[in-house]
Design a protein around this motif. Structure first.
Motif, PDB file in Angstrom:
ATOM      1  N   MET A 142       2.326  -5.799  12.019  1.00 47.48           N
ATOM      2  CA  MET A 142       3.540  -5.690  12.824  1.00 47.48           C
ATOM      3  C   MET A 142       4.683  -6.425  12.135  1.00 47.48           C
ATOM      4  N   GLY A 143       5.801  -5.735  11.922  1.00 50.94           N
ATOM      5  CA  GLY A 143       6.973  -6.335  11.298  1.00 50.94           C
ATOM      6  C   GLY A 143       7.052  -6.140   9.793  1.00 50.94           C
ATOM      7  N   ALA A 144       6.026  -5.534   9.204  1.00 46.40           N
ATOM      8  CA  ALA A 144       6.019  -5.332   7.751  1.00 46.40           C
ATOM      9  C   ALA A 144       6.865  -4.131   7.368  1.00 46.40           C
ATOM     10  N   ARG A 145       7.358  -4.178   6.143  1.00 44.81           N
ATOM     11  CA  ARG A 145       8.013  -2.996   5.598  1.00 44.81           C
ATOM     12  C   ARG A 145       7.259  -2.558   4.359  1.00 44.81           C
ATOM     13  N   ASN A 146       7.327  -1.295   4.103  1.00 43.57           N
ATOM     14  CA  ASN A 146       6.552  -0.702   3.022  1.00 43.57           C
ATOM     15  C   ASN A 146       7.337  -0.686   1.722  1.00 43.57           C
ATOM     16  N   VAL A 147       6.802  -1.368   0.716  1.00 45.88           N
ATOM     17  CA  VAL A 147       7.312  -1.330  -0.649  1.00 45.88           C
ATOM     18  C   VAL A 147       6.089  -1.000  -1.510  1.00 45.88           C
ATOM     19  N   PRO A 148       5.758   0.293  -1.625  1.00 49.30           N
ATOM     20  CA  PRO A 148       4.538   0.662  -2.350  1.00 49.30           C
ATOM     21  C   PRO A 148       4.528   0.115  -3.777  1.00 49.30           C
ATOM     22  N   TYR A 149       3.363  -0.313  -4.203  1.00 49.32           N
ATOM     23  CA  TYR A 149       3.197  -0.878  -5.540  1.00 49.32           C
ATOM     24  C   TYR A 149       3.765   0.064  -6.596  1.00 49.32           C
ATOM     25  N   THR A 150       3.550   1.357  -6.433  1.00 52.27           N
ATOM     26  CA  THR A 150       3.992   2.334  -7.436  1.00 52.27           C
ATOM     27  C   THR A 150       5.510   2.457  -7.499  1.00 52.27           C
ATOM     28  N   GLN A 151       6.209   2.030  -6.443  1.00 55.16           N
ATOM     29  CA  GLN A 151       7.670   2.123  -6.412  1.00 55.16           C
ATOM     30  C   GLN A 151       8.332   0.749  -6.436  1.00 55.16           C
ATOM     31  N   PHE A 152       7.557  -0.262  -6.765  1.00 52.32           N
ATOM     32  CA  PHE A 152       8.048  -1.627  -6.660  1.00 52.32           C
ATOM     33  C   PHE A 152       9.279  -1.888  -7.513  1.00 52.32           C
ATOM     34  N   TYR A 163       5.963 -12.616   2.140  1.00 52.00           N
ATOM     35  CA  TYR A 163       4.563 -12.503   2.540  1.00 52.00           C
ATOM     36  C   TYR A 163       4.060 -11.133   2.088  1.00 52.00           C
ATOM     37  N   LEU A 164       3.136 -11.149   1.156  1.00 52.25           N
ATOM     38  CA  LEU A 164       2.638  -9.918   0.552  1.00 52.25           C
ATOM     39  C   LEU A 164       1.226  -9.598   1.027  1.00 52.25           C
ATOM     40  N   TYR A 165       0.952  -8.319   1.142  1.00 57.33           N
ATOM     41  CA  TYR A 165      -0.425  -7.903   1.340  1.00 57.33           C
ATOM     42  C   TYR A 165      -0.620  -6.485   0.841  1.00 57.33           C
ATOM     43  N   LEU A 180      -3.253  -6.175  -5.934  1.00 53.21           N
ATOM     44  CA  LEU A 180      -1.870  -5.702  -6.110  1.00 53.21           C
ATOM     45  C   LEU A 180      -0.881  -6.799  -5.716  1.00 53.21           C
ATOM     46  N   SER A 181      -1.196  -7.515  -4.655  1.00 53.79           N
ATOM     47  CA  SER A 181      -0.326  -8.600  -4.203  1.00 53.79           C
ATOM     48  C   SER A 181      -0.207  -9.681  -5.270  1.00 53.79           C
ATOM     49  N   THR A 182      -1.307  -9.973  -5.926  1.00 56.38           N
ATOM     50  CA  THR A 182      -1.285 -10.985  -6.981  1.00 56.38           C
ATOM     51  C   THR A 182      -0.403 -10.540  -8.131  1.00 56.38           C
ATOM     52  N   ARG A 214       0.834  -1.201   0.000  1.00 52.87           N
ATOM     53  CA  ARG A 214       0.000   0.000   0.000  1.00 52.87           C
ATOM     54  C   ARG A 214       0.871   1.255   0.000  1.00 52.87           C
ATOM     55  N   ASP A 215       0.267   2.388  -0.287  1.00 54.76           N
ATOM     56  CA  ASP A 215       1.045   3.637  -0.298  1.00 54.76           C
ATOM     57  C   ASP A 215       1.464   4.011   1.123  1.00 54.76           C
ATOM     58  N   LYS A 216       2.420   4.918   1.206  1.00 58.28           N
ATOM     59  CA  LYS A 216       3.029   5.280   2.490  1.00 58.28           C
ATOM     60  C   LYS A 216       2.016   5.797   3.507  1.00 58.28           C
ATOM     61  N   ASP A 217       1.061   6.590   3.066  1.00 56.59           N
ATOM     62  CA  ASP A 217       0.069   7.134   4.002  1.00 56.59           C
ATOM     63  C   ASP A 217      -0.745   6.024   4.658  1.00 56.59           C
ATOM     64  N   ASN A 218      -1.190   5.053   3.866  1.00 55.07           N
ATOM     65  CA  ASN A 218      -1.937   3.926   4.431  1.00 55.07           C
ATOM     66  C   ASN A 218      -1.058   3.087   5.345  1.00 55.07           C
ATOM     67  N   PHE A 219       0.194   2.894   4.938  1.00 52.80           N
ATOM     68  CA  PHE A 219       1.138   2.137   5.762  1.00 52.80           C
ATOM     69  C   PHE A 219       1.327   2.822   7.111  1.00 52.80           C
TER      70      PHE A 219
END
Length: 135
Positions: free
Chosen positions: A69-79, A93-95, A101-103, A58-63
Motif C-alpha cells: 500500500m502506497g508503493a509506486r511502480n518503477v520496474p527494474y527494466t525501466q529504472f 524504500y525498495l522492494y 533487484l533491490s540490492t 517488479r514488472d507492471k503485471d506483478n505490481f
C-alpha cells in the motif's frame, strides 16, 4: 582418445570458471548492498515507509496483481528512464519479489548520491502488511 579427454577437461575448467564468476559476482553484490542500504524486516519497513518513497521494482503485471500500500511502480527494466522521479531528499524504500533487484538498484542510487536507502529484507513474497490490488 587423448584429444577427447582434453576437450572434457577444458570444458570442466570453463564451467568451473563460470560458476566461480557467478558466485563471486553475487557475493560482491551482497557486500555492496549491505554497504549502501539497510535491510529491514516487515515490521521496520512498515514503520519507516510512511516518511519515505516506496518503490516497487517488479514488472507492471506483478505490481497490478498486488503491491505494498502506497508503493509506486518503477520496474527494474525501466529504472534508468524513471529514476529521475525518485527524490534524493527523502528516504527510499525498495522492494522486489526477493531482494536481488533491490540490492542492484540500491547500489546505483547510492552512486548517484542517494543517502537513506532501505530494502525489504525478504521481498514482497513474504510481505505481511497491507496490499493494494489494481483491477
Amino acid at each position: 582418445m587423448l584429444l577427447n579427454v582434453s576437450i572434457w577437461v577444458v570444458i570442466d575448467i570453463i564451467a568451473i570458471a563460470i560458476l566461480l564468476y557467478i558466485i563471486g559476482n553475487q557475493l560482491y553484490l551482497w557486500y555492496q548492498g549491505r554497504r549502501v542500504a539497510t535491510l529491514l524486516e516487515n515490521k521496520d519497513f512498515r514503520q519507516g515507509m510512511h516518511v519515505g518513497q516506496i518503490i516497487d521494482l517488479r514488472d507492471k503485471d506483478n505490481f497490478d496483481a498486488g503491491h505494498v500500500m502506497g508503493a509506486r511502480n518503477v520496474p527494474y527494466t525501466q529504472f534508468k528512464i524513471m529514476k529521475e522521479s525518485i527524490r534524493k531528499d527523502m528516504p527510499v524504500y525498495l522492494y522486489d519479489q526477493g531482494k536481488s533487484l533491490s540490492t542492484r538498484i540500491a547500489v546505483k542510487l547510492h552512486k548517484d548520491g542517494y543517502k537513506d536507502i532501505f530494502i525489504l529484507k525478504n521481498g514482497f513474497e513474504h510481505w505481511d502488511g497491507k496490499i493494494k490490488k489494481r483491477k
